[in-house]
Design an enzyme around this catalytic site. Structure first.
Site, PDB file in Angstrom:
ATOM      1  N   HIS A  50       0.938  -1.185  -0.236  1.00 26.65           N
ATOM      2  CA  HIS A  50       0.097  -0.138  -0.119  1.00 26.65           C
ATOM      3  C   HIS A  50       1.088   1.010  -0.176  1.00 26.65           C
ATOM      4  CE1 HIS A  50      -3.419  -1.744   2.316  1.00 26.65           C
ATOM      5  NE2 HIS A  50      -3.832  -1.657   1.407  1.00 26.65           N
ATOM      6  N   CYS A  84      -2.247   2.851   9.003  1.00 26.97           N
ATOM      7  CA  CYS A  84      -3.275   1.802   8.492  1.00 26.97           C
ATOM      8  C   CYS A  84      -4.746   2.180   9.795  1.00 26.97           C
ATOM      9  CB  CYS A  84      -2.489   0.367   8.480  1.00 26.97           C
ATOM     10  SG  CYS A  84      -0.926   0.170   7.711  1.00 26.97           S
TER      11      CYS A  84
HETATM   12  N1  ARG Z   1      -3.580  -7.240   6.602  1.00 26.39           N
HETATM   13  C1  ARG Z   1      -4.614  -5.979   5.664  1.00 26.39           C
HETATM   14  C2  ARG Z   1      -4.255  -6.549   4.302  1.00 26.39           C
HETATM   15  O1  ARG Z   1      -3.407  -7.134   4.215  1.00 26.39           O
HETATM   16  C3  ARG Z   1      -3.124  -4.614   6.440  1.00 26.39           C
HETATM   17  C4  ARG Z   1      -4.023  -3.600   6.112  1.00 26.39           C
HETATM   18  C5  ARG Z   1      -2.935  -2.526   5.968  1.00 26.39           C
HETATM   19  N2  ARG Z   1      -3.732  -1.200   5.392  1.00 26.39           N
HETATM   20  C6  ARG Z   1      -2.936   0.267   5.093  1.00 26.39           C
HETATM   21  N3  ARG Z   1      -3.134   1.127   4.826  1.00 26.39           N
HETATM   22  N4  ARG Z   1      -1.546  -0.160   4.399  1.00 26.39           N
HETATM   23  O2  ARG Z   1      -4.937  -5.506   4.254  1.00 26.39           O
END
Ligand code: ARG
Length: 268
Positions: free
Chosen positions: A163, A257
């Site tokens: 991300h 996150c």
């Molecule tokens: N386990 C979650 C996923 O893989 C973590 C999300 C993390 N969020 C972020 N905005 N980076 O989607």
């Protein structure tokens, strides 16, 4: 005063594997996760952020990562279309909460994956959007049309930094810090062209999610483990608040996150 959306970790856990950080064999410690989340909540409150809470839901362990709820600009909310089925069930709960709180819902076409603020961060006048692992590049055009803003699409190339908010953190003065190797060459050029001043984070500190920070004017809430970055930011007049985030890093997330700005920008 900034408003932030959080979701308590009542049902948090590592129950599936959708990014390289997650391993069901390495579960999160429930009590420690709760304490770390409370620490984040307390720190943000002490910085005078107003915290809103969306009720957590059973069987949606990643709902704590509200950055992926969608993207909020003014009273407009663009909900995420999650790439993974494991998270898709979160969307209706976020939409319902936003509706109940007076936001206008602007839906993207269903066939375009988009993971909200996790992949869409304003820096200066532009909205930087990451694509490939989660969001589709085509979703960026749709977001740009909806909001009428300049969108800069950048490809993410390292699966650990899947991300945008794991490797890029804009600052209020238009500068930013980032882990350059998370982007392809074109993406690096695009970011360098649009961000007047960039602080590079080395791989060792980036691996501690040190780009995954909540920035509230001069205050930066970040996961512990990035002494060099903290030193650099402190020298520039920022106040760093370092928090233990180990149990959320096991799911591939940290401070940023776990929060979504309501709104990220008042207007574009
Ligand atoms: N386990 C979650 C996923 O893989 C973590 C999300 C993390 N969020 C972020 N905005 N980076 O989607």
């Amino acid at each position: 005063m900034r408003e932030l959306l959080l979701c308590a970790p009542d049902y948090y856990g590592i129950e599936y594997e959708i990014n390289p950080w997650m391993s069901r064999a390495r579960g999160a410690k429930t009590e420690l996760a709760k304490a770390q989340w409370q620490g984040l909540h307390k720190t943000l409150t002490s910085l005078e952020a107003k915290i809103e809470l969306v009720p957590p839901q059973p069987k949606l362990p990643d709902m704590v990562f509200t950055a992926n709820a969608g993207l909020t600009v003014g009273k407009k909310f663009i909900p995420s279309n999650f790439r993974h089925q494991e998270r898709a069930g979160e969307a209706p709960y976020f939409v319902q909460w936003m509706k109940e709180h007076g936001y206008e819902i602007l839906a993207l076409p269903e066939n375009l994956y988009f993971e909200g603020e996790g992949d869409a961060l304003f820096g200066g006048d532009a909205l930087f959007c990451g694509y490939k692992f989660r969001s589709d590049i085509q979703s960026h055009r749709a977001v740009a049309d909806m909001l009428g803003c300049l969108v800069i699409s950048v490809e993410l190339v390292d699966p650990r930094f899947y991300h945008l908010d794991t490797c890029f953190c804009p600052l209020p003065d238009g500068s930013a810090f980032w882990f350059p190797n998370a982007f392809d060459e074109y993406g690096q050029r695009a970011i360098r062209a649009h961000v007047p001043e960039l602080i590079d984070v080395d791989e060792d500190e980036a691996k501690h999610f040190s780009c995954n920070d909540v920035v509230l004017e001069r205050d930066i809430v970040l996961p512990e483990g990035a002494p060099n970055l903290v030193k650099t930011l402190t020298t520039r007049g920022y106040i760093c608040h370092e928090l233990p985030m180990s149990e959320f890093i096991k799911a591939g997330g940290a401070c940023k996150c776990l929060t979504m700005f309501l709104p990220q920008r008042e207007r574009v």
